[in-house]
Write an enzyme that holds these catalytic residues in place. Sequence first.
Site, PDB file in Angstrom:
ATOM      1  CG  HIS A  56      45.286 -53.597 -59.174  1.00 21.63           C
ATOM      2  ND1 HIS A  56      44.940 -54.161 -57.963  1.00 21.63           N
ATOM      3  CD2 HIS A  56      46.633 -53.747 -59.290  1.00 21.63           C
ATOM      4  CE1 HIS A  56      46.036 -54.617 -57.373  1.00 21.63           C
ATOM      5  NE2 HIS A  56      47.072 -54.389 -58.165  1.00 21.63           N
ATOM      6  CG  ASP A 112      40.913 -53.408 -57.358  1.00 13.36           C
ATOM      7  OD1 ASP A 112      40.475 -54.558 -57.345  1.00 13.36           O
ATOM      8  OD2 ASP A 112      42.124 -53.132 -57.440  1.00 13.36           O
ATOM      9  CE  LYS A 155      32.813 -82.973 -88.106  1.00 18.40           C
ATOM     10  NZ  LYS A 155      32.167 -81.652 -88.243  1.00 18.40           N
ATOM     11  CD  GLU A 197      28.933 -81.232 -87.100  1.00 16.99           C
ATOM     12  OE1 GLU A 197      30.163 -81.117 -87.035  1.00 16.99           O
ATOM     13  OE2 GLU A 197      28.208 -80.475 -87.757  1.00 16.99           O
TER      14      GLU A 197
END
Length: 848
Positions: A36, A44, A246, A381
């Site tokens: 679908h 479905d 980071k 980090e």
Amino acid sequence: MPLEEYHKKRDFKVTSEPEGKEKESTAKLRFVIQRHAATRLHYDFRLEMEGVLKSWAVPKGPSLNPSDKRLAMMVEDHPYEYRTFEGSIPKGNYGAGEVEIWDEGTYEPLEKIDGKSDDLVMRSELHKQSLKFILHGKKLKGEFALVKIKNSTEENAWLLIKHKDRYAVAEDYDAEEQTPKNSKVTAYLQEKSSKKKNNTAESLKHYKNYASALSGEKKLPDFIRPMLCKTSEKPFDNKDWAFEIKWDGYRAIADIRDGEIRLYSRNGLDFSKSFRKVSDALKIQNHEMVLDGEVVAYDDKGKPNFQWLQRIAEQNTDLVLIYQVFDLLWLNGHSTENLSYLQRKELLKEALIENDIIKYHDHILQNGKDFFQAAENMGLEGIIAKKADSEYKENIRSSEWLKIKIHQSDEAVICGFTAPKGARKHFGSLILGKYLNGELIFCGHTGTGFTEQSLKEIHQKLQPLVVKESAFKITPKTNSKATWLKPELVAEIKYTELTKDHIYRHPVFLRLREDIDDTDVKFDTNSPQKQPEMKAKATSKKTTTTDIVKKIGKQQVTLTNQNKLYFPADGITKGDIIEYYQSISKFILPHLKNRPQSLNRFPNGIEGLSFYQKDADEHTPGWVTLQKIFSESNDKYINYIICNDKETLAYLNNLGCIELNIWTSHTPKVDFPDYLVLDLDPSEKNTFEDVIETALAVKEVLDKAGIIGYPKTSGSSGIHVYIPMGAKYTYDQVKDFGHVLMQLVHQELPELTTLERSLQKRDKNKIYLDYLQNRRAQTLASVYSVRPKPGAPVSTPLEWNEVKKGLHPTNFTIHNMAERLQEKGDLFKSILGKGIDLLKAINRLGNI
């Protein structure tokens, strides 16, 4: 009526979908899977049962690989006639798009019961929210299971799982690869995709003010070298800067243009095969874009892990990875590089379609110090600081982007290696270098951080690079015989200090960085960036850090930073929070006893960043009680902290837990809540008097049911009403009863209240009647908890005669709660009692 919702959502004068009616199920039950294409492509999955098709939407499609646990969202029942439906659903109708049959056949329960039809067996399993069945389809065969995710935030979330049998496969299974080439749904998607490739002004209408900046097409080179960061030593606060995490991963550019998807590293290394999952996941994008981001692998503790990322690159496809997208360089034929950082992020957020692998990476503004502290607490980090008005500058290491690392690490070129000594094999240490003003200079050795396996693997990679002479202008003196190399491989190291002579002290090898070009490994010619500072705010006298070790209960508990301000405007410190909880411990501990905790930690007070933590970490003291509870949504056991004593209470407060968030059930009966919670949640235009009026309507409904309810302030802006259940009923039974009660309240106050869950659809003048807090693993702030709000309000039990005009949550705070408890005692003691008779209450309500 099973099909009532189906009929309500459709106009059968317009759509060709069958109207249908319920029917008697046949001896052989049917199933169908329809592909679908609606707002998103999905599958479905429909099972005949009770004369209708019970239906689930499966976003990724079914799989024959037992390792795949496919999310399946249960939707409304469909008529039996729908199993043969194929065709178009017109625009403007529910589910508008194209539908085709992907697979169909018969099915039967895995375990049959004598004297019961297959339909009755499946209906019984559906009621238990765990279905096991055998499919006899053209593509799907063998044993499967559909299991409800009990503690999901989505009420209708299930998992579709293939059992291990002769039809199961071990390799990757993609339902899309099992679709015929002449598929009408595929043709529909291709047509839809071409129509969506509009210019920026059309596809993102509310950004018209950027149109002038988006003029002028720019021809990009074969690959883009991304903008890079300079280094800053310390975090800072500044209203003109934004802050991001980071990531510990591979920087990656995704070029989605001209019907192709290219994914490559910062120096042009092709990632499309190594990270095929990312390349495939990018196919859902509707716009032509060039994206900048980081490919990140997550370990079994949910933390970014570079070593795990390298395992993915080695085709270990079972590991979890995410492409964290943080910038947009190109959109629908236009460069966006000359826009400001914040403008690019707004466009990116609007244009990017997210899924399990592709994620928009958000940012915060101004509060860099708190953000850095939160990153450190989470074991990350570091953070990246970006000037809010900065343009994107390709292949430039700019001072408008700064990386601030929690641990000092750097990249260095491997220029040689020394001979091994003693029992060590392959090599002794790596000889490191780095470019300064165009010249390669010596910066030390690293001989630690290796395993036997990594020594062997790295040595093999070094052999083709061996040369006779060193690449340094002046050959350095090494600690043993050296073998010199072409300076091509890059190592990442951690270290304690960089000397004035550019030598790393105590360098430890972390990993090879094959995604970084050796010519990019340079020392900054400038000193580390100074942080853009804001004017210092006036601070309280309570700023001295104090750490103490205190005997609490049976333990010596270390309490840190007792003078850290948690509520700056009120002068309330971390030590004050710990002292408050200790002073009322005899009242709060019975409500915490044996209940799993979800920690909401505020390490820098209410004006700093907070984060949630469910799993107890490795630093949790041995005397703290832990309880392993299986999480189906995470597919693993979680170590929850249980707070049964004063010492654990102090430990949690010391972690930054200003409030205590607990389950409504306790161990060992975690599937049976002790009480039902009715949460009266005001919208932005409601007054607290509206909340009071709603609470009194709740009491009227409870009085009619013969139930005693116990109100308390949420400590924020609402009121909670608790009903003791005595751990006799399941979560679903309790939640469904809560729904009935809230429906009756809504009937009493239809103009003031709503049951609409969606914030976008909810009327801003109405109180939300929330009964969905009554789900497994849902947590609520415990009674007597301090809430992280200005003034330090406390979630406080009330007598019903106090629920009247003039009441306000801020009436009860950390300053007066102990006195109130001495006067009134624990008004919530009864919620831990034997509980109501649910059947009698329902019968009374039915007789109204």
